[in-house]
Design a protein around this motif. Structure first.
Motif, PDB file in Angstrom:
ATOM      1  N   SER C 109       0.479  -1.497   0.220  1.00  0.00           N
ATOM      2  CA  SER C 109       0.428  -0.047  -0.331  1.00  0.00           C
ATOM      3  C   SER C 109       0.806   1.137  -0.006  1.00  0.00           C
ATOM      4  O   SER C 109       0.336   2.570  -0.089  1.00  0.00           O
ATOM      5  CB  SER C 109      -0.771   0.244   1.637  1.00  0.00           C
ATOM      6  N   PHE C 110       2.192   0.848   0.664  1.00  0.00           N
ATOM      7  CA  PHE C 110       3.224   2.259   0.193  1.00  0.00           C
ATOM      8  C   PHE C 110       3.408   2.425  -1.409  1.00  0.00           C
ATOM      9  O   PHE C 110       4.881   3.598  -1.259  1.00  0.00           O
ATOM     10  CB  PHE C 110       4.183   2.099   0.865  1.00  0.00           C
ATOM     11  N   LYS C 111       3.392   1.878  -2.011  1.00  0.00           N
ATOM     12  CA  LYS C 111       3.842   1.906  -3.525  1.00  0.00           C
ATOM     13  C   LYS C 111       3.791   3.124  -3.572  1.00  0.00           C
ATOM     14  O   LYS C 111       5.333   4.274  -3.621  1.00  0.00           O
ATOM     15  CB  LYS C 111       2.923   1.276  -4.798  1.00  0.00           C
ATOM     16  N   ASP C 112       3.019   4.405  -3.500  1.00  0.00           N
ATOM     17  CA  ASP C 112       2.651   5.348  -4.697  1.00  0.00           C
ATOM     18  C   ASP C 112       3.715   6.758  -3.577  1.00  0.00           C
ATOM     19  O   ASP C 112       4.244   7.346  -4.093  1.00  0.00           O
ATOM     20  CB  ASP C 112       1.517   6.324  -4.584  1.00  0.00           C
ATOM     21  N   GLU C 113       3.815   6.464  -2.138  1.00  0.00           N
ATOM     22  CA  GLU C 113       4.179   7.370  -1.427  1.00  0.00           C
ATOM     23  C   GLU C 113       5.936   6.715  -2.371  1.00  0.00           C
ATOM     24  O   GLU C 113       6.964   7.327  -1.857  1.00  0.00           O
ATOM     25  CB  GLU C 113       4.265   6.820   0.046  1.00  0.00           C
ATOM     26  N   LEU C 114       5.454   5.563  -1.848  1.00  0.00           N
ATOM     27  CA  LEU C 114       7.628   5.365  -2.385  1.00  0.00           C
ATOM     28  C   LEU C 114       8.920   5.743  -3.750  1.00  0.00           C
ATOM     29  O   LEU C 114       9.189   6.205  -3.611  1.00  0.00           O
ATOM     30  CB  LEU C 114       8.328   4.309  -2.181  1.00  0.00           C
ATOM     31  N   ASN C 115       7.392   5.537  -4.575  1.00  0.00           N
ATOM     32  CA  ASN C 115       7.500   5.954  -6.023  1.00  0.00           C
ATOM     33  C   ASN C 115       7.798   7.251  -5.973  1.00  0.00           C
ATOM     34  O   ASN C 115       8.371   8.384  -7.232  1.00  0.00           O
ATOM     35  CB  ASN C 115       6.919   5.512  -6.853  1.00  0.00           C
ATOM     36  N   ARG C 116       7.677   8.149  -5.030  1.00  0.00           N
ATOM     37  CA  ARG C 116       8.057   9.564  -4.991  1.00  0.00           C
ATOM     38  C   ARG C 116       9.467   9.406  -5.203  1.00  0.00           C
ATOM     39  O   ARG C 116       9.596  11.512  -4.944  1.00  0.00           O
ATOM     40  CB  ARG C 116       7.176  10.556  -3.599  1.00  0.00           C
ATOM     41  N   SER C 117      10.081   8.962  -4.522  1.00  0.00           N
ATOM     42  CA  SER C 117      11.872   8.841  -4.644  1.00  0.00           C
ATOM     43  C   SER C 117      12.255   8.910  -5.047  1.00  0.00           C
ATOM     44  O   SER C 117      12.723   8.769  -6.200  1.00  0.00           O
ATOM     45  CB  SER C 117      12.046   8.214  -3.477  1.00  0.00           C
ATOM     46  N   ASN C 118      13.372   9.506  -4.900  1.00  0.00           N
ATOM     47  CA  ASN C 118      14.796   9.770  -5.751  1.00  0.00           C
ATOM     48  C   ASN C 118      15.861   8.405  -5.779  1.00  0.00           C
ATOM     49  O   ASN C 118      16.112   7.893  -6.532  1.00  0.00           O
ATOM     50  CB  ASN C 118      15.687  10.823  -6.002  1.00  0.00           C
ATOM     51  N   VAL C 119      15.605   8.721  -4.276  1.00  0.00           N
ATOM     52  CA  VAL C 119      16.266   7.133  -4.089  1.00  0.00           C
ATOM     53  C   VAL C 119      15.678   6.866  -2.409  1.00  0.00           C
ATOM     54  O   VAL C 119      15.352   7.000  -1.833  1.00  0.00           O
ATOM     55  CB  VAL C 119      18.325   7.606  -3.461  1.00  0.00           C
ATOM     56  N   ILE C 120      15.891   5.117  -2.450  1.00  0.00           N
ATOM     57  CA  ILE C 120      14.997   4.710  -1.649  1.00  0.00           C
ATOM     58  C   ILE C 120      16.318   4.263  -0.743  1.00  0.00           C
ATOM     59  O   ILE C 120      17.241   3.143  -1.324  1.00  0.00           O
ATOM     60  CB  ILE C 120      14.485   3.252  -1.698  1.00  0.00           C
ATOM     61  N   ILE C 121      16.536   3.947   0.944  1.00  0.00           N
ATOM     62  CA  ILE C 121      17.110   3.213   1.629  1.00  0.00           C
ATOM     63  C   ILE C 121      16.245   2.204   2.122  1.00  0.00           C
ATOM     64  O   ILE C 121      15.565   2.664   2.690  1.00  0.00           O
ATOM     65  CB  ILE C 121      18.052   3.952   2.794  1.00  0.00           C
ATOM     66  N   ALA C 122      16.860   1.145   2.342  1.00  0.00           N
ATOM     67  CA  ALA C 122      15.770  -0.176   2.397  1.00  0.00           C
ATOM     68  C   ALA C 122      16.965  -0.968   3.902  1.00  0.00           C
ATOM     69  O   ALA C 122      17.497  -1.350   3.083  1.00  0.00           O
ATOM     70  CB  ALA C 122      14.840  -1.330   1.679  1.00  0.00           C
ATOM     71  N   VAL C 123      16.427  -0.896   4.738  1.00  0.00           N
ATOM     72  CA  VAL C 123      16.805  -1.145   6.149  1.00  0.00           C
ATOM     73  C   VAL C 123      16.554  -2.604   6.551  1.00  0.00           C
ATOM     74  O   VAL C 123      15.776  -2.414   6.634  1.00  0.00           O
ATOM     75  CB  VAL C 123      17.498  -0.504   7.264  1.00  0.00           C
ATOM     76  N   ALA C 124      16.898  -3.722   6.719  1.00  0.00           N
ATOM     77  CA  ALA C 124      16.337  -4.840   7.002  1.00  0.00           C
ATOM     78  C   ALA C 124      17.875  -6.340   7.777  1.00  0.00           C
ATOM     79  O   ALA C 124      18.671  -6.087   7.299  1.00  0.00           O
ATOM     80  CB  ALA C 124      15.624  -5.859   6.081  1.00  0.00           C
ATOM     81  N   GLY C 125      17.664  -6.785   8.537  1.00  0.00           N
ATOM     82  CA  GLY C 125      17.944  -8.134   9.422  1.00  0.00           C
ATOM     83  C   GLY C 125      17.421  -9.354   9.045  1.00  0.00           C
ATOM     84  O   GLY C 125      16.673  -9.123   8.189  1.00  0.00           O
ATOM     85  N   MET C 126      18.150 -10.279   9.896  1.00  0.00           N
ATOM     86  CA  MET C 126      17.419 -11.987   9.595  1.00  0.00           C
ATOM     87  C   MET C 126      17.265 -12.408   8.172  1.00  0.00           C
ATOM     88  O   MET C 126      18.347 -12.024   7.256  1.00  0.00           O
ATOM     89  CB  MET C 126      15.953 -12.010  10.185  1.00  0.00           C
ATOM     90  N   GLU C 127      15.762 -12.273   7.153  1.00  0.00           N
ATOM     91  CA  GLU C 127      16.265 -12.634   5.833  1.00  0.00           C
ATOM     92  C   GLU C 127      16.079 -11.565   5.193  1.00  0.00           C
ATOM     93  O   GLU C 127      16.486 -12.129   3.794  1.00  0.00           O
ATOM     94  CB  GLU C 127      14.365 -13.181   5.704  1.00  0.00           C
TER      95      GLU C 127
END
Lengths: 200, 200, 200, 200, 200, 200, 200, 200
Positions: C109-127
């Motif tokens: 559901s965050f697709k539109d909000e994310l697409n307003r970025s020039n670059v995205i930093i995605a932080v994740a552990g485990m998998e």
């Protein structure tokens, strides 16, 4: 490693019975204080956690030819271990402790100074590219010492170790992670053979 | 990967139904010959084993700003994969294919040329120090691509991968081993956003 | 890393002689208290253990375009390190800190909000699947930052690192484990080039 | 593994003395041709390199409840091994072979269909995120099967294996790399217990 | 993981707003004492360091069919985590906590008791052979949980993890190292589907 | 590595334009035959798969001081690569190719002969103990070269590499697995510095 | 390993000058045919690819006490290597080649027979649980031999190697992966010492 | 492992109900003090952190034939664990605790003494070459025990473990890292079988 200060004191006294040189690496200030009570002529390097007996000969009688290079604060401990070891083998060790590949222009400007060495010890953690780049600038042996400082994929020194083993420049050899002593010792025996050659 | 030439032909025809761009990586000359029979407008890069559709627009309409750099013969295959991918995204990709850390002075002399880039792809195997050193000379993004060429402790690309992840220079990011396509694609989307910015 | 609070204070003062920006990562509240005595204009982020100098410019003058996303409590420390770094490079960083692949519908559901970025930093552990899934939803660059939180076969960040390097979506690049600073820095230089493009 | 076609023929004949079901995995078309000469009722799946005895019961008598899902061409071989194994245990196995996390919206649209399963087998190589994402959409067991296809840091299946073991969604279990047979067998015994439950 | 007792309290209260079940794993007695002040109906398992809300239903209403087995003292912590998780999903979990492959005759004598299960959770460290041997004695699913207890080449659970993934007996699946919760949860959803089947 | 015979011929001719020394390692007899057609003065070592230009100076003008030692048939290929490299740097390399730690008494009997060296190259696979034991007998540098021959847990040279890095004797340094060239080159530059010293 | 048939012939002839026993492991039928031309009294084991000289003494003069056990087809090659080695050291080796942990009841039924041994060699790949389970049934030494057969996470023998090193039963020792020869040799020297004891 | 002193006390008392021998490894002086209050006849080895019941039989009734050898201070803890275990199985264990490969001449001088053993336990960390070199000097079994002492690439015992598994001398077997107990137990059962043989 696992030895108590008392055990080290005992071993140290035994060594000094037949040798004038003492070198204790990976030790502590507490151990130094204990030894100091019974052994007069020792010093402590708090940067590298080393106890050693300073040489009893004038600086001018030390041999030139060994250089130790590293990029900065994190690696100085191991660099000093190498430098003190080389010094105890009667060498005047040149130290360049603030030059790394992240400042490539500054490093390149040291070319002439580096080329005055018989053997160079290059200490580096994380990416570990320093020995290879130094080697590309000189024509003497470069001993790479990977250090365990760092985080994540530096894997306690495995990353710089692999970098050094895979150096594109063929004049690089490697010692164990954090093994400043080994690097200093090897530089010392190389310089001794060279000196012996000169005096032949 | 595991797809037969016939499967690739079928997939290729499907893609060309809705797109004018085709890019098949890690393929063979045999597959190219099969596709060529049914698809007119494709070319084969024997260096990188890529089948692709050349662009139908004048060179002057391509965007500047992407540079691919590697040290030599062994890494050119992956470098070309990156370059062709960037090209298919409508970029005029600058190629510097004979410069590495083993010739550090030569590399340093490219500083100005490298600084004319929006994004640099640095391809390297074995010690993998190139992206970090390049990054220390520029202030744009450097995408490191480790390659699996090499022997012994290069461990099929793990050594350069670790080197790049541990780069002292903070402007380096990394893609999978041998993933020239990924690097070219990322460079392409970065350059596209920049271009879009310019035309705003 | 191994630096004493006193060493950091000294280095910090040197930096502030020629720069108005100070950023100390992986530090402690104790070090902050020491620095605070001599350096007025600094703040401490207790979530990410960072000391930094807040910017002296109005929020409206910051650049838009950088988003930091992570799934929750465990990864916020690294996410904040990235966000503060981006902020210090004069960006208004958007933060989405409670969205992960375990709640896939919410993420989508965050697709539109994310697409307003020039670059995205995605932080994740485990998998570590977040960067790949985010990348499948947008057409800008995604910088994956694996974190070392977790247990068992997450192997202190190796598992999410491998996941990100092997992402099926080609627009993902990776930085070292826990390297929020590196991710923020890279996002910053990309956004700077874009901004520069706009003003051309 | 290491068995000659002649050895397999002998073993196969022994098995068919006391069982009506034969399943030979990781075999070859050559072995099939040899067996076909002496054993009438066998078939060969060229996609998964399996020899098996088709069931002698009407499709309507098979149990529903097992779904096998994978993203595409590369993983179909292992997916089919799982599906055939489940089938030989008298299940009508639903197959979804073209849905992956790289097309996250399409995957999400399968939610209802997936939720009609008693147990789902999710096959994935490279990043291996599929089982975790599927598990976040359903409330039945998901058996993850990592595959060895891929290159670079997929490390012949280690990367997807780790991803699956570290899944954020708690309903995921894992079998050995490429072990489609094991996944199918486990799905079969689970479905058998459920069926037995129903008929109690 | 990294959460403070205060953070956990807050999260716990939120969860109890919409659910009657609370389960906090890998926690401490200190956290329990804090929560106890504000949340009445919780208990603490000191063996497995778990905080949970005991069920409010009579034992006879719990479902049979889940068995947890381990060899002894070292693995009980993880076994209890699995058992409590299964219990919270409304199952009467049978526990066999003193049987291992080192006493193979004793283990074999449990065959009938084990065969009364719908699903068995076998917890083991070091060599990790228990799940495979148990699986050879039963015809239901065995969920292997490798534990990190041990020393030397058990590599914090990697050795038993590999043993379980390579089990000769095909009815074994695996969860992450020390992941008692995951195993209990999976057993719970399998038993729920079976129960649902029965009531159809 | 990956270079075709034709590429090697071209590179070889370029090198011989400005140098009288040619050394091609990891090559084939086929490549030699191609080069031989156009380059007169080359030889092929079938044991080490090396093409090289024999020196044009009398044996008496070669420098003494380099020894190459290995235990036998399996390691001779790498030992010869080291020996030829040392020779091309104008050294008379002493070879001891049938002495290993499995015959410890025989090895010990070589003490005096080994001590006549300036530098020793010790080549070993599998357990890789040779360099350490040799080093315990001499007081010059020992360069350890791990080889990839072997099976099982020798892990293509990782086992001897680790053994050498962990040598109890401090005078051992290490080069990459199978890197006879690097060892020979390093021995050559050390011997050159010594010789230069002598002539000062 | 890397030796040509001609080299092996030469070595074999040398050995037979001073010994009546010849054992060549990891060889080929081609090498056997070459040797057979010049050496009369040799045989070839096609299962284990071994050339050996059959003993010239009556079976009744062989020593009892060594048993070799493995689960089946895949491991017989290594088991036979152990058995032939033991035989050449003048032992009558008992072989149990079709018993494994997947058939735990059958294995347990061999208790008495196994207990008649002085030393047992247990050969196993994949999970490698056999030596530990056998050891739990007997009170003599069990030598575990991990084999490299298998796929996925058996990692060419690493998985069974770790299992054996971590055996819960303390009477297990381990040799290198696939090292049937080493296991047979060790069993032989143990049995020799026992026999010598008896005759004292 | 993980057991509290109270748990150990309880287990100890249970054991002493049916056995006169108690052996607790990897324990502490605190646990010893607790046990001492209730169990009279126990001793504590502070070097190896072992609690044990001294034997109640004259030294002359102990069996000869087991030797434990190690190089020095760091490995004595594990060596003593092996020696005490052997002793509790009624053996008079010979100890050689100051001989290693770094002093190869001294080691070689022990040949005759070592050859008086039925079985030798060789304990070594770091490079781990001792068992192989000892084995080359004797014709009885050598049990190698890798220790986890050391730093850098000794990888907590993996390096010496690999060295021992790859020993060139075929009479070496290996137990888990730091597993002095296992080595002592195996030596004990071998010596028991030999003794039994003698008395037949």
């Amino acid at each position: 490693m696992g030895k108590t200060p008392e055990q080290i004191l005992e071993i140290a006294k035994k060594i000094l019975n037949y040798s004038s040189v003492l070198l204790v690496t990976r030790t502590t200030i507490e151990t130094f204080k204990l030894l100091k009570k019974e052994i007069r002529n020792i010093e402590f390097s708090s940067i590298s956690n080393i106890i050693y007996t300073p040489l009893d000969i004038p600086d001018d009688n030390l041999s030139e030819g060994i250089t130790v290079i590293c990029a900065g604060t994190s690696d100085i401990s191991v660099a000093e271990e190498a430098a003190i070891t080389g010094y105890l083998m009667k060498n005047k060790v040149r130290k360049i402790y603030d030059v790394g590949v992240a400042g490539i222009h500054r490093l390149v400007s040291f070319k002439d100074e580096l080329n005055r060495s018989n053997v160079i010890i290059a200490v580096a953690g994380m990416e570990g590219a320093l020995p290879g780049v130094v080697s590309s600038m000189v024509d003497c042996l470069v001993i790479g010492v990977p250090t365990s400082v760092g985080y994540g994929t530096s894997f306690k020194g495995i990353s710089p170790l692999l970098t050094m083993l895979n150096s594109c420049s063929p004049g690089v050899v490697v010692v164990n992670i954090d093994n400043g002593f080994g690097a200093g010792y090897v530089a010392g025996i190389i310089n001794r053979v060279i000196k012996r050659g000169k005096s032949t």
